[in-house]
Motif scaffolding. Structure first.
Motif, PDB file in Angstrom:
ATOM      1  N   THR A 174     -11.456  -1.181   6.375  1.00 39.41           N
ATOM      2  CA  THR A 174     -11.471  -0.506   5.085  1.00 39.41           C
ATOM      3  C   THR A 174     -10.322   0.496   5.026  1.00 39.41           C
ATOM      4  OG1 THR A 174     -12.862   1.412   5.689  1.00 39.41           O
ATOM      5  CG2 THR A 174     -14.000  -0.660   5.149  1.00 39.41           C
ATOM      6  N   GLY A 175      -9.805   0.732   3.832  1.00 38.00           N
ATOM      7  CA  GLY A 175      -8.709   1.686   3.673  1.00 38.00           C
ATOM      8  C   GLY A 175      -7.421   1.272   4.347  1.00 38.00           C
ATOM      9  N   PRO A 176      -6.986   0.008   4.181  1.00 41.88           N
ATOM     10  CA  PRO A 176      -5.831  -0.483   4.933  1.00 41.88           C
ATOM     11  C   PRO A 176      -4.485  -0.326   4.236  1.00 41.88           C
ATOM     12  CG  PRO A 176      -6.818  -2.300   3.756  1.00 41.88           C
ATOM     13  CD  PRO A 176      -7.629  -1.070   3.405  1.00 41.88           C
ATOM     14  N   ALA A 177      -4.445   0.300   3.066  1.00 44.70           N
ATOM     15  CA  ALA A 177      -3.245   0.216   2.238  1.00 44.70           C
ATOM     16  C   ALA A 177      -2.075   1.055   2.733  1.00 44.70           C
ATOM     17  CB  ALA A 177      -3.577   0.600   0.795  1.00 44.70           C
ATOM     18  N   LYS A 178      -2.351   2.212   3.328  1.00 48.72           N
ATOM     19  CA  LYS A 178      -1.242   3.109   3.673  1.00 48.72           C
ATOM     20  C   LYS A 178      -1.594   3.953   4.893  1.00 48.72           C
ATOM     21  CE  LYS A 178      -2.945   6.538   0.359  1.00 48.72           C
ATOM     22  NZ  LYS A 178      -2.644   7.324  -0.849  1.00 48.72           N
ATOM     23  N   GLY A 179      -0.582   4.669   5.384  1.00 49.66           N
ATOM     24  CA  GLY A 179      -0.794   5.606   6.480  1.00 49.66           C
ATOM     25  C   GLY A 179      -1.397   4.967   7.706  1.00 49.66           C
ATOM     26  N   MET A 180      -2.369   5.670   8.297  1.00 51.56           N
ATOM     27  CA  MET A 180      -2.963   5.155   9.534  1.00 51.56           C
ATOM     28  C   MET A 180      -3.730   3.859   9.290  1.00 51.56           C
ATOM     29  SD  MET A 180      -6.101   7.821  10.296  1.00 51.56           S
ATOM     30  CE  MET A 180      -5.130   9.276   9.924  1.00 51.56           C
ATOM     31  N   GLY A 181      -4.267   3.677   8.078  1.00 51.47           N
ATOM     32  CA  GLY A 181      -4.963   2.428   7.773  1.00 51.47           C
ATOM     33  C   GLY A 181      -4.037   1.237   7.849  1.00 51.47           C
ATOM     34  N   ALA A 182      -2.827   1.393   7.305  1.00 52.77           N
ATOM     35  CA  ALA A 182      -1.836   0.313   7.366  1.00 52.77           C
ATOM     36  C   ALA A 182      -1.365   0.089   8.800  1.00 52.77           C
ATOM     37  CB  ALA A 182      -0.654   0.638   6.462  1.00 52.77           C
ATOM     38  N   ALA A 183      -1.167   1.182   9.550  1.00 47.52           N
ATOM     39  CA  ALA A 183      -0.732   1.050  10.944  1.00 47.52           C
ATOM     40  C   ALA A 183      -1.787   0.346  11.783  1.00 47.52           C
ATOM     41  CB  ALA A 183      -0.429   2.436  11.526  1.00 47.52           C
ATOM     42  N   ILE A 184      -3.049   0.672  11.562  1.00 47.12           N
ATOM     43  CA  ILE A 184      -4.143   0.017  12.276  1.00 47.12           C
ATOM     44  C   ILE A 184      -4.176  -1.467  11.924  1.00 47.12           C
ATOM     45  CG2 ILE A 184      -6.663  -0.165  12.371  1.00 47.12           C
ATOM     46  CD1 ILE A 184      -6.692   2.949  12.101  1.00 47.12           C
ATOM     47  N   THR A 185      -4.012  -1.768  10.658  1.00 43.77           N
ATOM     48  CA  THR A 185      -4.037  -3.164  10.214  1.00 43.77           C
ATOM     49  C   THR A 185      -2.933  -3.970  10.883  1.00 43.77           C
ATOM     50  OG1 THR A 185      -4.989  -2.509   8.087  1.00 43.77           O
ATOM     51  CG2 THR A 185      -3.909  -4.658   8.186  1.00 43.77           C
ATOM     52  N   ARG A 186      -1.722  -3.423  10.894  1.00 44.94           N
ATOM     53  CA  ARG A 186      -0.599  -4.128  11.536  1.00 44.94           C
ATOM     54  C   ARG A 186      -0.852  -4.312  13.035  1.00 44.94           C
ATOM     55  NH1 ARG A 186       2.272  -0.004   8.758  1.00 44.94           N
ATOM     56  NH2 ARG A 186       2.997  -0.706   6.700  1.00 44.94           N
ATOM     57  N   ALA A 187      -1.408  -3.292  13.680  1.00 45.98           N
ATOM     58  CA  ALA A 187      -1.662  -3.374  15.121  1.00 45.98           C
ATOM     59  C   ALA A 187      -2.637  -4.498  15.444  1.00 45.98           C
ATOM     60  CB  ALA A 187      -2.198  -2.033  15.629  1.00 45.98           C
ATOM     61  N   PHE A 188      -3.674  -4.654  14.631  1.00 46.65           N
ATOM     62  CA  PHE A 188      -4.627  -5.735  14.859  1.00 46.65           C
ATOM     63  C   PHE A 188      -3.976  -7.093  14.622  1.00 46.65           C
ATOM     64  CE2 PHE A 188      -7.642  -2.364  14.990  1.00 46.65           C
ATOM     65  CZ  PHE A 188      -8.759  -2.857  15.654  1.00 46.65           C
ATOM     66  N   ALA A 189      -3.161  -7.195  13.587  1.00 46.54           N
ATOM     67  CA  ALA A 189      -2.472  -8.455  13.322  1.00 46.54           C
ATOM     68  C   ALA A 189      -1.555  -8.822  14.481  1.00 46.54           C
ATOM     69  CB  ALA A 189      -1.674  -8.349  12.022  1.00 46.54           C
ATOM     70  N   GLU A 190      -0.863  -7.835  15.044  1.00 43.13           N
ATOM     71  CA  GLU A 190       0.030  -8.088  16.178  1.00 43.13           C
ATOM     72  C   GLU A 190      -0.727  -8.583  17.401  1.00 43.13           C
ATOM     73  OE1 GLU A 190       1.944  -4.338  16.565  1.00 43.13           O
ATOM     74  OE2 GLU A 190       3.318  -4.677  14.884  1.00 43.13           O
ATOM     75  N   GLU A 191      -2.011  -8.236  17.503  1.00 40.94           N
ATOM     76  CA  GLU A 191      -2.834  -8.701  18.622  1.00 40.94           C
ATOM     77  C   GLU A 191      -3.489 -10.053  18.333  1.00 40.94           C
ATOM     78  OE1 GLU A 191      -3.361  -7.590  21.718  1.00 40.94           O
ATOM     79  OE2 GLU A 191      -1.839  -6.045  21.394  1.00 40.94           O
TER      80      GLU A 191
END
Length: 263
Positions: free
Chosen positions: A13-30
């Motif tokens: 939830t809350g993936p659009a910007k800031g730490m939410g976007a960074a978390i989303t990218r990190a999971f995708a990279e894994e």
């Protein structure tokens, strides 16, 4: 250290910007496939496209996490689409009134931030947990804040909501542990980003009559490590807690703040 998360499914939830976007990218990279929840689906779209470009399956789901019925419907749609949910990360939240004492804070302001910062994760966990329990596997990570560990004058509503999120985390950890579901909390301190650079630092500079560079340095000096956290720091801690490398951690609060909460 390999995290072995490839092919898992995460709801964020809350993936659009800031730490939410960074978390989303990190999971995708894994190698994690993603269901991204938020009210503004257009704002989520760019992050979703980045993750698809990494080869991940990504669904953007319009959902107001403060609406229990909407959450139930959205989670059901994810289970139907992906077949399961392995990970839930509750990032969505707000700041509430800033600079108001408790007596100055209105009932509406208090209710609004508690509904978002506590009610949102509650609705999400309540909807997702039964699917994890049925499979005897799941990782839930709530994003809290260090003001929910030490308190903060002028931020009573926000601080209260983040203290409550810690209680919610620990209670769910006890209730879900027997079904091999881990529930933990990452507590960011100040994070270096647009708000820090355009609001926090300029305000300190004006108040103290110093340059913005000096203000940023003074802020960092409050932390044991003498630096302000980044979105990527928060993402790394979240990723670890969502992996099976953290299989024996549940009900914990991890401050990612350079040492502020420990001092």
């Amino acid at each position: 250290m390999e995290l072995h998360m490839q092919g898992q499914v995460a709801v964020i939830t809350g993936p659009a910007k800031g730490m939410g976007a960074a978390i989303t990218r990190a999971f995708a990279e894994e190698g994690v496939d993603l269901a991204l929840f938020g009210r503004d689906t257009d704002a989520i779209a760019p992050v979703a496209e980045e993750c698809r470009a990494m080869g991940r399956r990504v669904e953007v789901v319009g959902c107001d996490v403060t609406d229990a019925a909407a959450v139930d419907a959205a989670v059901a749609s994810v289970v139907e689409t992906f077949g399961r949910i392995d990970i839930l990360v509750n990032v969505a939240g707000g700041t509430g009134p800033i600079g108001k004492t408790g007596t100055e804070t209105t009932a509406a302001e208090y209710d609004e931030i508690v509904s978002l910062n506590m009610g949102g994760p509650f609705h999400m966990i309540r909807a997702v947990a039964p699917h994890m329990q049925g499979r005897k596997f799941g990782k839930i990570v709530n994003v809290g804040g260090t003001f929910g560990m030490k308190g903060k004058a002028g931020r009573l509503a926000y601080s209260s909501s983040k203290w409550g999120l810690r209680g919610l985390t620990k209670s769910f950890a006890i209730e879900l542990g027997g079904d091999n579901v881990n529930v933990n909390c990452v507590a960011p301190g100040m994070v270096d980003g647009p708000r820090f650079r355009t609001k926090v630092v300029p305000e300190m500079a004006r108040r103290l009559g110093i340059t913005e560079e000096e203000a940023a340095e003074r802020h960092a000096a409050d932390y044991a490590l003498k630096r302000v956290s980044t979105d990527e720091d928060i993402a790394a801690a979240t990723l670890f807690l969502a992996s099976d490398r953290a299989r024996q951690l549940t009900g914990v609060d991890i401050p990612v703040d350079g040492g502020w909460a420990a001092l």
